[in-house]
Motif scaffolding. Structure first.
Motif, short mmCIF file in Angstrom:
data_model
loop_
_atom_site.label_atom_id
_atom_site.label_comp_id
_atom_site.label_asym_id
_atom_site.label_seq_id
_atom_site.Cartn_x
_atom_site.Cartn_y
_atom_site.Cartn_z
N GLU A 178 -3.24 -1.64 -12.35
CA GLU A 178 -4.71 -2.21 -12.85
C GLU A 178 -5.74 -2.71 -11.96
OE1 GLU A 178 -5.00 -3.58 -15.87
OE2 GLU A 178 -3.45 -2.67 -16.67
N PRO A 179 -6.94 -2.53 -12.39
CA PRO A 179 -8.19 -3.30 -11.47
C PRO A 179 -7.55 -3.97 -9.98
CG PRO A 179 -8.94 -2.87 -13.44
CD PRO A 179 -7.52 -3.44 -13.55
N CYS A 180 -8.30 -4.07 -9.02
CA CYS A 180 -8.27 -4.46 -8.04
C CYS A 180 -6.60 -4.81 -7.30
CB CYS A 180 -8.54 -5.78 -8.06
SG CYS A 180 -10.64 -6.07 -8.69
N THR A 181 -5.76 -3.48 -8.09
CA THR A 181 -4.40 -4.14 -7.30
C THR A 181 -3.91 -3.62 -6.17
OG1 THR A 181 -2.22 -2.76 -7.41
CG2 THR A 181 -4.06 -1.50 -7.40
N GLU A 182 -2.88 -4.41 -5.56
CA GLU A 182 -2.83 -4.51 -3.67
C GLU A 182 -1.55 -3.57 -3.73
OE1 GLU A 182 -2.84 -8.37 -2.15
OE2 GLU A 182 -4.68 -8.95 -2.46
N ASP A 183 -1.19 -2.70 -4.49
CA ASP A 183 -0.12 -2.23 -5.07
C ASP A 183 0.00 -0.86 -3.80
OD1 ASP A 183 2.30 -0.96 -5.79
OD2 ASP A 183 2.42 -1.56 -7.26
N THR A 184 -0.17 -0.91 -3.25
CA THR A 184 -0.40 0.88 -2.24
C THR A 184 0.27 1.91 -3.30
OG1 THR A 184 2.11 -0.10 -1.21
CG2 THR A 184 0.08 -1.04 -0.08
N GLU A 185 1.64 1.53 -3.74
CA GLU A 185 2.37 3.04 -4.56
C GLU A 185 1.31 3.39 -5.87
OE1 GLU A 185 4.84 4.94 -3.33
OE2 GLU A 185 4.74 3.97 -1.78
N VAL A 186 1.34 2.93 -6.50
CA VAL A 186 -0.32 3.02 -7.54
C VAL A 186 -1.58 3.41 -6.55
CG1 VAL A 186 -1.60 1.73 -9.46
CG2 VAL A 186 0.39 1.42 -8.74
N LEU A 187 -2.28 2.38 -5.92
CA LEU A 187 -2.96 2.86 -5.00
C LEU A 187 -3.02 4.46 -4.67
CD1 LEU A 187 -4.25 0.13 -2.65
CD2 LEU A 187 -5.65 1.17 -4.40
#
Length: 341
Positions: A178-187
């Motif tokens: 999702e936008p603005c995520t802080e999840d490093t795995e997703v990023l």
């Protein structure tokens, strides 16, 4: 959003322009301001509007934050408005000077990024998707795979507009985030898919309206209004709404805290809320606006255009980008910096 640099930009010095009666300095996205609108405004008010172009929210923010820009009005996107407010760069509007404020359409009168429209007046709104020359590629265009898992037909023929928030968030949606995520795995997944795709791109540039029209590019991440303009010139161009998720935007006009030509600015803000004038804005750039009653003055081809009238099946995939936390913004910037190398 949205946004192609033109040669019409006036180069201003770094010092603030002094107040001069009958002039107004508008800082706006490139190729986004109707010349006919400005001519009409001058004819009715005697005020000459000078437009200076920018190509991204970050560029506009940095220019004004540095001080001494000399601009009176700016047109930030929805997710950036809270940042301009927090930094004290724009000021609340005096509603007593805006007789036409009631013309703002009900759905745009009280928006999450500007409660009660305290700071901004609608300019235009639309979406970011993919534009594809269907004569070159006949597959599914309603997916970000067009630029993130590039089909063989489009390898070396596709452009990606260099707009960080749009591109990175399209990738985040594509990998299930999702936008603005802080999840490093997703990023990390978003970064990896972008870096893997980049060798298959031709360029990261603006100018999609012209280059899609001229067949210089076979596809591009692009904005809906720009794509409509390209399709008008080249019927093979079609606009895709990525089913994984795509950004919606609304750009709105705000009064800068250090504006020199304040009364002129208020006259312009009120002027663009007249339905006929709002339609002139849309007629030029081919995006919807937020003014009730403007539909009656819109060109016929916009009333049925699939780029403007989003097909029902794709509406649920479009989302306004939130204002990211500093940490999320830092992560996106790091991905973007790596992508630029």
């Amino acid at each position: 959003m949205k946004k192609i640099l033109t040669a019409t930009a006036l180069l201003l010095s770094g010092t603030a322009l002094a107040h001069a009666e009958g002039v107004l300095q508008l800082y706006n996205w490139g190729n986004y301001t109707s010349p006919a609108l400005l001519e009409k405004f001058k004819a009715e008010t005697g005020i000459t509007v000078t437009v200076t172009d920018y190509d991204s929210n970050d560029a506009a923010l940095a220019k004004v934050e540095a001080g001494g820009s000399g601009f009176d009005l700016v047109v930030p996107s929805a997710n950036y408005v809270p940042i301009w407010v927090e930094k004290g760069l724009i000021v609340p509007l005096d509603a007593s000077k805006l007789a036409n404020k009631g013309n703002i359409a009900p759905e745009w009168q009280d928006v999450p990024w500007d409660k009660g429209r305290a700071y901004t007046i609608p300019w235009q709104w639309g979406s970011t998707g993919v534009a594809v020359n269907t004569k070159v590629y006949g597959g599914d265009i309603n997916t970000s795979a067009v630029f993130l898992d590039v089909p063989p037909e489009l390898v070396g023929k596709i452009n990606v507009v260099p707009e960080m928030n749009d591109v990175v968030n399209l990738a985040i949606w594509y990998v299930g985030g999702e936008p603005c995520t802080e999840d490093t795995e997703v990023l990390k997944k978003a970064r990896d898919v972008l870096l893997a795709a980049k060798p298959n791109w031709l360029s990261m540039d603006y100018g999609a309206t012209e280059k899609l029209s001229n067949n210089d590019w076979a596809a591009s991440v692009n904005w809906n209004g720009s794509t409509m303009r390209a399709r008008t010139a080249n019927p093979d161009v079609k606009y895709g709404y990525p089913k994984e998720g795509y950004p919606l935007f609304m750009d709105s006009v705000a009064l800068l805290a250090d504006a020199q030509n304040v009364e002129e600015a208020y006259k312009f803000l009120d002027f663009i809320m007249v339905p006929e004038n709002a339609a002139m804005i849309s007629d030029f750039a081919r995006y919807a606006n937020g003014i009730a009653g403007s539909d009656a003055f819109m060109p016929e081809d916009m009333k049925t255009a699939p780029e403007v009238m989003t097909p029902e099946e794709f509406k649920a995939s479009g989302h306004f980008l939130p204002t990211c936390s500093p940490k999320a913004q830092e992560y996106m910037t790091a991905i973007w910096t790596e992508l630029q190398k």
